[in-house]
Write a protein that holds these residues in place. Structure first.
Motif, PDB file in Angstrom:
ATOM      1  N   ALA A 179      -9.976  -3.375  -9.104  1.00 62.80           N
ATOM      2  CA  ALA A 179      -9.545  -2.947 -10.589  1.00 62.80           C
ATOM      3  C   ALA A 179      -9.782  -4.078 -11.694  1.00 62.80           C
ATOM      4  O   ALA A 179     -10.413  -3.656 -12.524  1.00 62.80           O
ATOM      5  CB  ALA A 179      -7.870  -2.405 -10.419  1.00 62.80           C
TER       6      ALA A 179
ATOM      7  N   TRP B 179      -6.274 -12.574 -11.657  1.00 65.64           N
ATOM      8  CA  TRP B 179      -5.078 -12.072 -10.183  1.00 65.64           C
ATOM      9  C   TRP B 179      -4.316 -13.107  -9.095  1.00 65.64           C
ATOM     10  O   TRP B 179      -5.305 -13.829  -9.122  1.00 65.64           O
ATOM     11  CB  TRP B 179      -6.884 -11.499  -8.965  1.00 65.64           C
ATOM     12  CG  TRP B 179      -5.808 -10.631  -8.037  1.00 65.64           C
ATOM     13  CD1 TRP B 179      -5.783  -9.183  -8.074  1.00 65.64           C
ATOM     14  CD2 TRP B 179      -6.386 -11.220  -6.967  1.00 65.64           C
ATOM     15  NE1 TRP B 179      -5.417  -9.126  -6.717  1.00 65.64           N
ATOM     16  CE2 TRP B 179      -5.978  -9.786  -5.825  1.00 65.64           C
ATOM     17  CE3 TRP B 179      -7.005 -12.116  -6.082  1.00 65.64           C
ATOM     18  CZ2 TRP B 179      -6.201 -10.087  -4.409  1.00 65.64           C
ATOM     19  CZ3 TRP B 179      -6.929 -12.654  -4.934  1.00 65.64           C
ATOM     20  CH2 TRP B 179      -6.786 -11.106  -4.125  1.00 65.64           C
TER      21      TRP B 179
ATOM     22  N   PHE C  64      -3.376  -8.666 -12.206  1.00 63.87           N
ATOM     23  CA  PHE C  64      -3.122  -7.857 -11.479  1.00 63.87           C
ATOM     24  C   PHE C  64      -3.165  -8.522  -9.922  1.00 63.87           C
ATOM     25  O   PHE C  64      -3.144  -9.361  -9.762  1.00 63.87           O
ATOM     26  CB  PHE C  64      -4.603  -6.620 -10.854  1.00 63.87           C
ATOM     27  CG  PHE C  64      -5.651  -6.429 -12.381  1.00 63.87           C
ATOM     28  CD1 PHE C  64      -5.554  -5.062 -12.371  1.00 63.87           C
ATOM     29  CD2 PHE C  64      -6.541  -7.263 -13.695  1.00 63.87           C
ATOM     30  CE1 PHE C  64      -5.933  -4.469 -13.405  1.00 63.87           C
ATOM     31  CE2 PHE C  64      -6.682  -7.113 -14.499  1.00 63.87           C
ATOM     32  CZ  PHE C  64      -6.588  -5.512 -14.397  1.00 63.87           C
TER      33      PHE C  64
ATOM     34  N   GLU D 162      -4.709  -3.830  -6.100  1.00 65.02           N
ATOM     35  CA  GLU D 162      -5.832  -3.854  -7.482  1.00 65.02           C
ATOM     36  C   GLU D 162      -6.659  -5.211  -7.507  1.00 65.02           C
ATOM     37  O   GLU D 162      -7.030  -4.912  -8.725  1.00 65.02           O
ATOM     38  CB  GLU D 162      -4.272  -4.180  -8.379  1.00 65.02           C
ATOM     39  CG  GLU D 162      -3.128  -3.850  -8.673  1.00 65.02           C
ATOM     40  CD  GLU D 162      -1.393  -4.286  -9.291  1.00 65.02           C
ATOM     41  OE1 GLU D 162      -2.206  -5.223  -9.998  1.00 65.02           O
ATOM     42  OE2 GLU D 162      -0.889  -3.389  -9.143  1.00 65.02           O
TER      43      GLU D 162
ATOM     44  N   GLU E 164       3.439 -10.273  -8.607  1.00 70.17           N
ATOM     45  CA  GLU E 164       2.825 -10.101  -9.467  1.00 70.17           C
ATOM     46  C   GLU E 164       3.426 -10.850 -11.062  1.00 70.17           C
ATOM     47  O   GLU E 164       4.129 -11.738 -10.365  1.00 70.17           O
ATOM     48  CB  GLU E 164       3.843  -8.610 -10.403  1.00 70.17           C
ATOM     49  CG  GLU E 164       2.806  -7.353  -9.602  1.00 70.17           C
ATOM     50  CD  GLU E 164       3.991  -6.218  -9.716  1.00 70.17           C
ATOM     51  OE1 GLU E 164       4.660  -6.142 -10.421  1.00 70.17           O
ATOM     52  OE2 GLU E 164       3.943  -5.580  -9.714  1.00 70.17           O
TER      53      GLU E 164
END
Ligand code: NDP
Ligand code: OXD
Length: 308
Positions: A182, A161, A174, A179, A165
């Motif tokens: 998730a 993460w 993520f 995000e 991106e």
């Protein structure tokens, strides 16, 4: 071109010797022997002195001897002073070693087996293969990506993460707040390798820990300021978090009775995830000094508005 080091005396002597041998045109001074402070163009330090701007009127670059720069109050620095973080390959190696050690220890239930040994107990528990363990890394920078590359070799199921991106081979990536949930839902072991900024302070809190699969493990290699200690303690005590390994605490050193220091399901190490060694860091620092002298962009320049 004078470079001042404000570091511990042994490291200071090592830095000075390296410059004398390999870059004698750069004059190195060691704190507190500053001499004429108006000579100082470069300052390399982990803990900066008070009032840098007034003390060193001709300072151009503040080099952190660390990868993190949260210890610097950049708001007090003149706009022309660039802040550069340390991209020492030795730091990368240290963090990769630590993260691998911690992930494998948790994966192979080492804390439990050590506890059993102390109880005189010879008892095997079910073994889960690495390919069925989901490991996530928060922070996909220099260090987070190096850790993931190493863990990939063990076949863990990996996710990461970051703010923006990314595409990393073998890693489900993520990005951003949208995000985060998730990402967390698939982290049986979560490693924090974020920089400490206003956006990430206190990010390892009750809400985040509740979003992990039940019985997850936490490894904090970022900064103590990322973790809300009381939230981790509550999550450990109710079984939401099974174990934690922390290398950094909000106050270092902590008192001997700090609740994380004495918790049976927490391993604490004294901020030794990585240590900057002049021998491995010299090349990057010298290259940046040369770049600055040539008017080129240096590696690892901190974007002040971003905080890292
Ligand atoms: P980098 O600057 O290379 O990487 C930082 C990563 O964090 C980037 O991927 C960045 O995202 C991500 N990030 C930053 N802010 C956010 C946010 N708000 N939300 C999501 N992701 C975010 O740093 P390093 O990898 O070199 O170092 C990371 C940290 O590790 C250091 O700042 C330090 O605190 C810690 N450290 C600890 C050590 C120890 O001994 N325990 C030793 C060395 C470092 P993006 O890629 O999108 O910009
Ligand atoms: C670093 C550290 O940021 O050692 O380099 O924590």
């Amino acid at each position: 071109m004078t470079l001042l080091f404000k570091v511990d005396p042994a490291r200071g002597r090592a830095w000075k010797a390296l410059f004398a041998e390999q870059a004698p045109d750069i004059e190195v001074r060691l704190w507190p022997e500053v001499g004429d402070a108006s000579d100082i163009r470069y300052l390399a330090t982990w803990q900066p002195p008070e009032g840098i701007a007034e003390r060193f009127p001709n300072l151009q670059v503040l080099f952190a001897t660390s990868a993190g720069v949260d210890q610097f109050d950049t708001a007090t620095l003149p706009a022309w002073v660039q802040v550069v973080r340390m991209l020492d390959p030795g730091i990368v190696q240290g963090i990769v070693e630590y993260a691998t050690m911690a992930v494998l220890a948790l994966h192979r239930d080492l804390p439990l087996y050590l506890q059993q040994q102390r109880q005189g107990l010879w008892q095997e528990h079910p073994h889960v293969p690495a390919r069925r363990r989901r490991v996530g890394v928060m922070g996909l920078g220099n260090l987070g990506q190096a850790v993931l590359r190493q863990l990939h070799g063990f076949a863990f199921e990996l996710r990461g993460w970051s703010r923006t991106e990314k595409q990393i081979e073998g890693v489900q990536c993520f990005a951003g707040e949208a995000e985060l949930q998730a990402f967390l839902a698939g982290c049986e072991t979560l490693i924090c390798l974020l920089p400490l900024t206003p956006d990430t302070a206190g990010i390892l809190n009750a809400r985040l820990l509740a979003a992990l699969p039940r019985g997850a493990c936490l490894i904090n290699l970022g900064r103590g300021g990322h973790l809300v200690d009381d939230d981790l303690l509550a999550a450990l005590d109710c079984g939401q978090v099974r174990r934690a390994i922390v290398d950094v605490l909000a106050t270092e050193p902590p008192g001997p009775d700090h609740p994380l220091m004495v918790h049976p399901n927490v391993w604490v190490t004294p901020h030794i995830g990585a240590v900057t060694h002049p021998e491995s860091a010299f090349g990057v620092l010298l290259e940046n000094l040369r770049r600055h002298q040539r008017g080129e962009v240096m590696e690892g320049v901190v974007l002040r508005e971003r905080g890292y």
